[in-house]
Design an enzyme around this catalytic site. Structure first.
Site, PDB file in Angstrom:
ATOM      1  N   HIS A 182       9.772  -4.184   3.568  1.00 36.38           N
ATOM      2  CA  HIS A 182       9.107  -4.382   2.275  1.00 36.38           C
ATOM      3  C   HIS A 182      10.069  -4.314   1.082  1.00 36.38           C
ATOM      4  O   HIS A 182       9.773  -3.693   0.051  1.00 36.38           O
ATOM      5  CB  HIS A 182       7.967  -3.356   2.110  1.00 36.38           C
ATOM      6  CG  HIS A 182       7.213  -3.061   3.386  1.00 36.38           C
ATOM      7  ND1 HIS A 182       6.999  -4.014   4.363  1.00 36.38           N
ATOM      8  CD2 HIS A 182       6.638  -1.916   3.857  1.00 36.38           C
ATOM      9  CE1 HIS A 182       6.327  -3.464   5.373  1.00 36.38           C
ATOM     10  NE2 HIS A 182       6.102  -2.212   5.093  1.00 36.38           N
ATOM     11  N   ASP A 250       1.961  -6.950   8.117  1.00 37.53           N
ATOM     12  CA  ASP A 250       1.737  -5.497   8.045  1.00 37.53           C
ATOM     13  C   ASP A 250       0.348  -5.093   8.554  1.00 37.53           C
ATOM     14  O   ASP A 250      -0.091  -3.957   8.350  1.00 37.53           O
ATOM     15  CB  ASP A 250       1.966  -4.957   6.630  1.00 37.53           C
ATOM     16  CG  ASP A 250       1.936  -3.423   6.571  1.00 37.53           C
ATOM     17  OD1 ASP A 250       2.455  -2.784   7.500  1.00 37.53           O
ATOM     18  OD2 ASP A 250       1.358  -2.876   5.609  1.00 37.53           O
TER      19      ASP A 250
END
Ligand code: 0GY
Length: 294
Positions: A182, A250
């Site tokens: 991320h 995710d």
């Protein structure tokens, strides 16, 4: 009666995502996803800092097919600690369409690492996010790297900007490829050309560093569906390091507090950060294939 009760404020993953209008190229890899349990088959770890809802391998495969993803990289979630059974079960049932990133302790047997490699594991995850784990001293991680390096594995790092400032030299001394979750969690309220994100870009410019441009939902203040405040950050990374970027959903999105993302919307976000077919092919297909399937 379920073996575990999810946290009172837990948000469940969306069982009915939008069908994306962006058609993912053939061979697309979702390079960051997890499974949770099911808890009565694969118990959550005693040392976990959250208890999620279940998110099984069948549900992961159903989402994969619905979105038009071809392959998955399953990353060990902290709620399972160093017990990788649920993840390895995915690999055993994925027909070579999944790879794994595990969490191990320094006393792991080499034979066990070799068994994991056979099943499709290609990396270990070191997590520095304190609400998820209690980070360990450098020597702890270094002794794991000594065991995984001969297998050609990499290290996946989950950290925040302050951790990078503290640990940059250590990370770069590991001597194996590094994959950052991320984008190192930038504060997207700060300028993309400000010192915090420039420090990340400087780190990412090292040839051994790869970046997941994932989780706009986690980073955004402005929110879905455009995640407009995250776009300049992700787009800068994709355009600066087109050969070392990865994308992932995710799913099942642990620890979201405001709203649960729609996985179809997350697919439709891709062309806003990878704006040409060439960049999309690298991000979605070529780069993860190089890292995980070659
Ligand atoms: C993510 C992010 C989170 C959780 C975990 O392993 C985990 O528990 O990674 C988070 O809470 O930010 O990558 O799924």
């Amino acid at each position: 009666m379920a073996a575990f009760t999810k946290d009172a404020d837990w948000l469940d993953w969306d069982p009915d995502p939008t069908k994306p209008s962006f058609v993912l190229p053939p061979g697309t890899v979702d390079a960051h996803c997890h499974v949770f349990g099911p808890g009565d088959v694969f118990p959550f770890a005693p040392e976990r800092k959250y208890t999620p809802c279940d998110a099984s391998r069948e549900q992961l495969f159903a989402l994969r097919d619905f979105l038009g993803v071809e392959r998955n990289v399953v990353v060990q979630a902290t709620c399972h600690g160093a017990d990788n059974s649920a993840l390895l079960d995915v690999l055993e049932h994925a027909d070579d369409r999944a790879r794994g990133v595990v969490t191990v302790r320094p006393d792991i047997e080499v034979a066990e690492l070799e068994r994991m490699h056979e099943l499709g594991v290609r990396g270990v995850r070191f997590n520095y996010v304190k609400r998820l784990v209690d980070p360990k001293p450098d020597d702890y991680y270094r002794s794991i790297v000594e065991k995984i390096a001969p297998l050609g594995w990499h290290v996946v790092l989950y950290f925040e900007p302050a951790d990078l400032a503290a640990k940059r030299d250590f990370f770069l001394s590991l001597g194996v490829p590094i994959v950052v979750d991320h984008m190192g969690r930038p504060d997207v309220a700060k300028p993309v050309d400000g010192p915090e994100f420039q420090a990340y870009l400087d780190f990412a410019s090292r040839p051994e560093v790869w970046t997941k441009v994932s989780c706009p939902d986690r980073l955004s203040v402005s929110g879905s569906p455009a995640y407009a405040d995250v776009v300049p950050f992700a787009r800068t990374v994709v355009e600066t390091f087109p050969d070392r970027v990865l994308w992932g959903t995710d799913w099942p999105h642990p620890n979201m507090k405001r709203e649960m993302p729609d996985d179809g919307v997350l697919v439709d976000y891709v062309p806003s950060i990878a704006t040409t077919p060439t960049l999309q092919e690298k991000l979605l297909v070529a780069n993860p294939t190089t890292l995980y399937w070659s």
